[in-house]
Design a protein around this motif. Structure first.
Motif, mmCIF file in Angstrom:
data_model
loop_
_atom_site.group_PDB
_atom_site.id
_atom_site.type_symbol
_atom_site.label_atom_id
_atom_site.label_comp_id
_atom_site.label_asym_id
_atom_site.label_seq_id
_atom_site.Cartn_x
_atom_site.Cartn_y
_atom_site.Cartn_z
ATOM 1 N N ALA A 65 -7.645 13.808 0.491
ATOM 2 C CA ALA A 65 -7.105 12.567 -0.056
ATOM 3 C C ALA A 65 -8.184 11.832 -0.856
ATOM 4 O O ALA A 65 -9.364 12.200 -0.837
ATOM 5 N N ASP A 117 -7.919 6.305 0.357
ATOM 6 C CA ASP A 117 -7.039 6.688 1.455
ATOM 7 C C ASP A 117 -7.827 7.171 2.662
ATOM 8 O O ASP A 117 -7.477 6.877 3.811
ATOM 9 N N TYR A 137 0.834 -1.200 0.000
ATOM 10 C CA TYR A 137 0.000 0.000 0.000
ATOM 11 C C TYR A 137 0.873 1.256 0.000
ATOM 12 O O TYR A 137 1.868 1.341 0.724
ATOM 13 N N ASN A 142 -7.328 15.518 6.812
ATOM 14 C CA ASN A 142 -7.318 14.103 7.193
ATOM 15 C C ASN A 142 -7.950 13.914 8.574
ATOM 16 O O ASN A 142 -7.621 14.644 9.513
ATOM 17 N N SER A 192 2.785 11.097 3.951
ATOM 18 C CA SER A 192 2.121 11.310 2.655
ATOM 19 C C SER A 192 1.970 12.784 2.308
ATOM 20 O O SER A 192 1.565 13.127 1.198
ATOM 21 N N HIS A 212 0.164 5.551 -0.010
ATOM 22 C CA HIS A 212 -0.822 6.638 0.057
ATOM 23 C C HIS A 212 -0.727 7.494 -1.192
ATOM 24 O O HIS A 212 0.360 7.802 -1.675
ATOM 25 N N ILE A 233 0.854 7.226 6.433
ATOM 26 C CA ILE A 233 -0.107 8.332 6.457
ATOM 27 C C ILE A 233 0.603 9.653 6.745
ATOM 28 O O ILE A 233 0.410 10.646 6.039
#
Length: 328
Positions: A79, A83, A58, A193, A179, A60, A176
Motif C-alpha cells: 500500500a 495507508d 478517508y 499489510n 481495500s 484506502h 482496510i
C-alpha cells in the motif's frame, strides 16, 4: 462473557497516535524514496490524514503488486506510505487488546514469540507425551491452503464486531479489510499489510479455541498457516483430521492443503518450521540448508547475513554447518 475493546475511534486517529505510528513505521525504511517524499511534508501529511479520518472521508488507496520467494513464491501487495502509516496506527491500538485473547501456543507475528519458541515448545510436547522417549508419539501436521488469499472478510468482520462496539472503529477497520480482494470482493487479505498479520491471528483464534477447548488438543501449536498436534494416540489423530477439515471449511472457509498433511512418528522425523525434528534433536531441513548457502554466496562478506544464520543454526544440531559458514 467476552471482553470488549474499549478504545475509541478518536484514540486511533489522534495526532499523537499517528505520530507514534510514524516513528515505528519509518524504522528501517528512511532511505526509501516514497518514505522520504512523505517525510518532506510530514506534519502536513499527518494532519491531512487525521482530518480525512475525523470527517470519515478517508478512502484506502490501491496496491503495488510484486512477487518474492521466501522460500516459496508469494504475491506481496504494498500500500501507499499514507495507508501503511494508518495500518500502524490501527495495529498499535488493536494488537495489545487482541493479543490477550489468543492461546499461548499461537506464535506467528506476536511480540516476544519468535520462531525459535515454537520449536522449543514442540520439543517439550514430544518429551512430555512420550514420557521422555519411552513411548511412541505421533505428529499430525497440516498446512492451510492459500491462507491469506482465502480469508472470508464477512466472517472476519463478524468476529471483530463481536469484540468492538464502536461503529466508527468498525467502519475504519472495514475500510482496510475491503481495500483488497483476491478471488472475489469478500475473500482475501493482502500479504504485506501489517494489519493483515493481526487480522489472520484474530481469524484463526476461533480455530485455536476450537482445537484447545472442543477437541481437547493438549499438545497443539500453530505458526501462521502451519499447525501440529502431538499425541501418543495415532487413532485419535486420524479421527481428529476430518473434524479439523470440517471446522475450517464450515466456520472459516479455509481448507487443508492435501499435499501437506501427514501423521507420522517423531522417530521418523517431522518437518516443522524449517527443521526436521527427532526425539532428541533436530536438523536443518535440506531445502533450508540449500537456500542458506545460496544467500551467503550472493551476499558474500555481508556480516549481518552471516550473523543471522549463526542465530538460526544455534536453535538446532548444526555445529558442522556453523563451521562451514565460517569459511565464507
Amino acid at each position: 462473557m467476552r471482553i470488549k475493546f474499549t478504545h475509541s475511534y478518536d484514540n486511533i486517529i489522534s495526532l499523537e497516535n499517528l505520530l507514534e505510528a510514524w516513528k515505528e513505521f519509518r524504522v528501517g525504511k528512511r532511505k526509501r524514496k516514497d518514505v522520504q517524499e512523505f517525510e518532506q511534508n510530514l506534519m502536513s501529511n499527518i494532519i491531512l490524514l487525521h482530518r480525512d479520518l475525523a470527517a470519515k472521508t478517508y478512502r484506502h488507496g490501491g496496491y503495488e503488486a510484486f512477487k518474492i520467494s521466501d522460500p516459496k513464491p508469494r504475491s506481496i501487495h504494498k500500500a501507499s506510505v499514507r495507508d501503511r502509516l494508518l495500518h500502524h496506527a490501527i495495529y498499535r491500538i488493536l494488537y495489545p487488546f487482541f493479543d490477550r485473547t489468543f492461546i499461548y501456543d499461537s506464535y506467528s507475528c506476536r511480540i516476544g514469540k519468535g520462531s525459535h519458541k515454537p520449536l522449543n515448545r514442540f520439543q517439550l510436547f514430544v518429551n512430555q507425551d512420550s514420557y521422555n522417549n519411552t513411548k511412541t508419539v505421533w505428529v499430525l501436521k497440516c498446512d492451510i491452503r492459500k491462507f491469506f488469499a482465502s480469508v472470508n472478510k464477512v466472517a472476519l468482520m463478524q468476529i471483530l464486531d463481536s469484540y468492538i462496539s464502536d461503529q466508527d472503529v468498525r467502519w475504519l477497520i472495514n475500510q482496510i479489510i475491503s481495500s483488497f480482494h483476491s478471488i472475489k470482493p469478500t475473500i482475501g487479505l493482502p500479504l504485506g499489510n501489517l494489519t493483515s498479520q493481526l487480522f489472520v491471528n484474530i481469524y484463526m483464534n476461533k480455530f485455536d479455541q476450537f482445537m484447545k477447548h472442543s477437541m481437547k488438543a493438549k499438545y497443539y501449536i500453530r505458526y501462521a498457516d502451519d499447525f501440529v498436534v502431538v499425541s501418543h494416540d495415532k487413532y485419535w489423530l486420524q479421527e481428529l483430521l476430518p473434524k479439523i477439515g470440517d471446522f475450517l471449511s464450515e466456520e472459516l472457509g479455509l481448507s487443508i492443503h492435501p499435499n501437506k498433511v501427514s501423521i507420522r512418528t517423531i522417530a521418523s522425523g517431522e518437518d516443522f518450521l524449517g527443521w526436521v525434528h527427532f526425539p532428541n534433536h533436530r536438523v536443518l531441513r535440506a531445502a533450508t540448508k540449500r537456500r542458506m548457502f545460496k544467500r551467503i554466496k550472493e551476499r558474500k562478506n555481508n556480516k549481518a547475513t552471516l550473523q543471522s544464520y549463526f542465530g538460526l543454526l544455534s536453535h538446532g544440531n548444526a555445529n558442522k554447518l556453523q563451521e562451514l559458514i565460517k569459511v565464507f
